[in-house]
Design a protein around this motif. Structure first.
Motif, short mmCIF file in Angstrom:
data_model
loop_
_atom_site.label_atom_id
_atom_site.label_comp_id
_atom_site.label_asym_id
_atom_site.label_seq_id
_atom_site.Cartn_x
_atom_site.Cartn_y
_atom_site.Cartn_z
N PRO A 1 0.81 -1.04 -0.04
CA PRO A 1 0.00 -0.08 0.07
C PRO A 1 0.79 1.26 0.03
N VAL A 2 0.28 2.22 -0.50
CA VAL A 2 0.88 3.49 -0.47
C VAL A 2 1.21 4.13 0.93
N SER A 3 2.14 4.67 1.18
CA SER A 3 2.73 5.17 2.52
C SER A 3 2.62 6.68 2.89
N GLY A 4 2.95 7.41 1.69
CA GLY A 4 3.34 8.82 1.95
C GLY A 4 3.21 9.55 0.53
N SER B 1 11.11 11.88 5.94
CA SER B 1 10.18 10.81 6.30
C SER B 1 11.12 9.61 6.66
N GLU B 2 11.05 8.91 7.63
CA GLU B 2 12.01 7.60 7.58
C GLU B 2 11.50 6.52 7.07
N HIS B 3 10.29 6.61 6.56
CA HIS B 3 9.43 5.44 5.75
C HIS B 3 9.88 5.77 4.43
N SER B 4 10.44 7.01 3.97
CA SER B 4 10.85 7.00 2.45
C SER B 4 12.24 6.30 2.16
N LEU C 1 17.09 0.92 0.06
CA LEU C 1 17.57 1.35 1.27
C LEU C 1 16.53 2.35 1.85
N HIS C 2 16.19 2.19 2.83
CA HIS C 2 15.17 3.08 3.69
C HIS C 2 15.99 3.99 4.62
#
Lengths: 637, 257
Positions: free
Chosen positions: A271-274, B28-31, B86-87
């Motif tokens: 899913p899309v997260s941001g 963002s740490e999720h990117s 890599l995140h």
């Protein structure tokens, strides 16, 4: 527009064999006199270039990536279908043919699909001969798995990276021909137009992406194998570079664009997260062999998956489609996920997700067995989400994945422009309104290895060719147009980035022309897109030089084409007043929410003709006739 | 999180490059790492500065387009991970992050973080194939291949041709890349007829491109995002010696000695 499908006469099973015999050949000594341009180096392009080079034609192959090995076929995960019946579970050419026609919701050409099923068997032989390391069982024979829309195990695979292995096979065949001098490879070179001389495709205009130089290349035939247009949605499982430019510019030179509204939304993606998100990642359909899809029965259930007891889970695919269960075809599985989320039962942030749960399979087979089958996919999922799918269920949601529409081609894979051939995802021919899993690799390689090498010589042998060269007026004029457009993009010096336009277009397309479409939404999109396009040409900001490596400039040209193409897609979706496969019009559904076709009115391929910038495109129809299968309502219940 | 990036900027292959400091705010740490660069690029554009050029395409770790040496390590700090996968959760706010292109004479910089990897293609063109015409080969199941052999060949075949092995090596040797193909085809029966010719031609081309040789430091294995084992280099060395002894070097593809 002449839409003669040129389907050979005779019984379905004999058409291709008969046609192969009747087609003219080109004598081996004469082949080097013919120049062939191949645009794209994915499965279709690389296999075509390698095979035609091997036959002795003078081939030039172009790709925008830094190497032909990077084409997006490389990312296909699950597998490739072939009617080998190695498992002895009742498969046959006819069954693969029927499954594909039915899976496509009866909107594909019978003769093309049957040929695809026939040559599927040769593909596996060819790839094994090249050293493609398919999965094998302990007896040393090839292993199979099953995929959506089929009740037999006919999918060959190489762990979760079948596309990679097949593409590297085709790439190695291409390398052999480059080594022998029969193919000249142009990487980091983007095709920006087709040159039509006296009604025939005679060359292309390209931009060297390192030097920025724009040049012309002549040929006796041009083959487009440039992939699909899924990135019109901005977010998709396509690679960032995938674009519609090659096919769209060919369309603007006269090639008919067929069924652009047929897009495939893949049910199992992360899913899309941001809003920083740049692309969506697919989790192979093969996971549905061992994973069970579910959502909570209650709305807005905030408990974790582990806290929800078995009795409060809705395994909705198994409930609604007991005979196919979790292996229902993609369009159906995607729509069901959307329904579950729309009814407030989605999971994860924003409620746009459903569970894909492996707990039962891990209990039954052990974690090791699951790791062997899907190790790299689980690894990838964990990398992206920082969640461990061996312990908690995956969260998945549908995402744009593949486009069934494309340039119209006849049985010989030639568009309505003589000499312009279109292969693989770039054409419209084999998947109707929905493609079954593991059939894209099959079609790409079928077109490149086993169809074009027969049909192209027939075209050469039947045509007379006037000599052309790069300084002819048609080439000069097309080159000038490309040059002007490129310079224009840099001269606007506006305030908005290319990406911001692309994202806005993508949102319009996803909201109004995505998984579910309706009249008012499509009309709204058709109003908004031209406004956005106009703003783009007045306010886009592209920095850097023209005669230099300039990624913003590359993207600007592609997004400009998407801004034109998106409108046509919506027009096609608006005109098709029925639901079929991946095209779901909310006005046309059965009582239990299934797609409702209208065979009386829409049993045709809708082919659009470009009439000039700012003028409405004209619709033409190729009626589809079904002589060997009965048109039926698809049922996977 | 906020980061201070030190990025290699270079206009083209002819000009000199330099490190440039770019601030990355509110990451963002999720990117992913590349999504972080996307955001940085949008900001640069807003300031009227040319965005940072970097190669990327599939963004799911399989096409091999992305590269980048991050804080001295090809593909960054995570083991078995391409830069695109890599995140940012692997980094801490306030950190300085150094981003450079692959460095090797045979992989020249084209612009900023983009290098020319056509040398890798030429190595494959020299012999990384089975000469099998498209046509009617025998049935795919006519020749059973023991599962362990098929699996081992597959382990080599997963190479994505990104170039991290050469970038990690002090000798700039792409031996792991070359060995992956040699090994895959040496293990499978289909590759046997050309095994001598293949290894000689590919190693020869590797040298012609100006790459260095292997001195068994295994940096490549540690950097390889697909976790390909140096065992394949050992197999290639064996193939090479075997071929050198057995075969009269062919004129074609071997420099004509």
């Amino acid at each position: 527009m002449n839409l003669d499908s040129k389907i050979p006469s005779g019984p379905l099973e004999e058409k291709w064999e008969k046609h192969k015999f009747e087609m003219k050949l080109v004598n081996p000594a004469n082949r080097r006199k013919y120049d062939v341009i191949v645009v794209g180096s994915g499965l279709a392009g690389a296999s075509a270039a390698a095979t035609l080079g091997g036959h002795g034609y003078n081939v030039k192959c172009f790709c925008f990536q830094d190497s032909p090995r990077r084409a997006h076929s490389i990312a296909a995960q699950g597998g490739i279908n072939a009617a080998k019946n190695y498992q002895g579970d009742g498969d046959s050419v006819h069954r693969l043919f029927y499954d594909t026609i039915k899976g496509g919701d009866f909107r594909a050409r019978e003769a093309n699909v049957h040929r695809l099923a026939e040559v599927s068997r040769n593909i596996i032989d060819q790839c094994v001969a090249q050293g493609v390391p398919f999965a094998r069982d302990y007896g040393g024979l090839l292993d199979n798995r099953s995929f959506g829309g089929a009740q037999v195990s006919r999918t060959f695979y190489a762990r979760g990276q079948t596309g990679q292995q097949l593409l590297l096979g085709a790439y190695s065949a291409l390398n052999r021909e480059i080594n022998r001098g029969s193919v000249k490879m142009y990487s980091r070179t983007e095709m920006l137009d087709v040159v039509v001389v006296d009604g025939k495709a005679r060359g292309i205009i390209v931009r060297n992406l390192i030097t920025g130089e724009i040049t012309a290349h002549t040929a006796h035939a041009v083959i487009l194998a440039s992939g699909g247009y899924g990135n019109v949605f901005y977010l998709s499982t396509n690679a960032k570079g995938c674009n519609v430019t090659a096919t769209w510019r060919a369309h603007k030179r006269g090639a008919g664009f067929a069924n652009p509204c047929y897009t495939q939304i893949h049910p199992t993606c992360i899913p899309v997260s941001g809003d920083y998100q740049s692309k969506l990642t697919l989790m192979s359909e093969s996971l549905r062999n061992d994973g069970r899809v579910w959502v909570p029965k209650k709305q807005n259930d905030k408990r974790t998956a582990a806290e929800i007891p078995e009795s409060e889970r809705d395994y909705y695919l198994e409930r609604k489609y007991p005979s196919y269960g979790n292996l229902a075809p993609r369009d159906i599985a995607s729509r069901s996920a959307k329904e579950a989320c729309d009814s407030g039962r989605g999971v994860g942030p924003g409620g746009l997700g459903v569970y894909l749960d492996f707990a039962d399979s891990i209990k039954r087979l052990g974690e090791d067995a699951i790791k062997k089958r899907y190790g790299n996919l689980f690894h990838m999922y964990q990398k992206i989400t920082a969640e461990n799918p061996y312990k908690t269920p995956m969260r998945i949601y549908p995402a744009v994945h593949y486009t069934m529409g494309g340039l119209w081609v006849d049985y010989n894979l030639m568009s309505n422009i003589p000499g312009l051939f279109v292969l693989g995802e770039a054409n419209f021919s084999d998947h109707g309104a929905n493609r079954l899993g593991a059939s894209a690799l099959m079609q790409g390689l079928a077109d490149g290895y086993f169809v074009i090498p027969f049909t192209l010589p027939n075209y050469f042998a039947n045509e007379k060719f006037e000599p052309v060269n790069e300084s002819d007026p048609a080439f000069k004029q097309t080159l000038d147009e490309v040059q002007t457009r490129t310079t224009k993009l840099l001269s606007i010096k506006g305030n908005r980035s290319v990406d911001s336009f692309h994202k806005e277009l993508g949102k319009i397309m996803w909201d109004k022309c995505g998984m579910a479409r309706d009249k008012s939404g499509l009309e709204e999109a058709i109003k908004k897109i031209p406004q956005l396009r106009e703003e783009f040409w007045q306010n886009v900001k592209v920095l850097g030089d023209e005669k230099d490596l300039n990624q913003s400039l590359e993207r600007a040209g592609r997004v400009a084409d998407f801004l034109e193409f998106g409108e046509l897609m919506c027009r096609d979706a608006l005109h098709r007043e029925e639901s079929c496969g991946g095209h779901f019009r909310t006005e046309h559904q059965t009582e239990d929410g299934e797609a409702k076709r209208n065979d009386d009115k829409f049993c045709y391929a809708g082919v659009w003709e470009f009439k000039g910038d700012g003028k409405p495109s004209e619709l033409h129809k190729e009626n589809l006739t079904f002589e060997n299968v009965k048109l039926a309502t698809r049922s996977y219940k | 999180m906020d980061l201070t990036l030190h990025v290699w900027r270079q206009k083209n292959s002819k000009s000199d490059g330099h490190m440039e400091i770019v601030e990355a705010k509110d990451v963002s740490e999720h990117s992913s790492f590349l999504e972080m660069l996307d955001v940085v690029n949008e900001n640069l554009l807003g300031q009227g500065k040319e965005p940072i050029a970097f190669d990327h395409d599939c963004r799911e770790g399989i096409c091999g387009a992305c590269s980048l040496v991050i804080n001295g390590e090809p593909h960054g700090p995570e083991y078995g991970t391409t830069t695109c996968q890599l995140h940012m959760r692997s980094f801490k706010s306030g950190q300085h992050v150094y981003i450079e292109p692959w460095r090797a004479r045979a992989l020249p910089v084209l612009k900023d973080l983009i290098v020319d990897r056509t040398s890798f293609d030429r190595i494959q063109q020299a012999g990384g194939f089975v000469s099998s015409n498209t046509g009617s080969p025998q049935d795919a199941n006519a020749l059973p291949i023991p599962k362990p052999d098929a699996d081992k060949a597959f382990d080599a075949a997963v190479c994505i041709g990104c170039g991290a092995c050469a970038a990690a090596c002090k000798n700039a040797s792409p031996m792991l890349f070359v060995a992956a193909k040699v090994s895959q085809l040496a293990i499978l029966p289909q590759g046997k007829p050309e095994r001598e010719r293949r290894v000689l031609a590919m190693v020869d081309q590797m040298k012609k491109e100006g790459f260095g040789n292997c001195t068994n430091q295994y940096e490549c294995e540690a950097a390889c995002p697909k976790e390909i084992s140096v065992e394949h280099i050992a197999r290639m060395n064996r193939e090479y010696f075997r071929a050198a002894i057995l075969e009269e070097p062919e004129k074609q593809g071997h420099g004509g000695d």
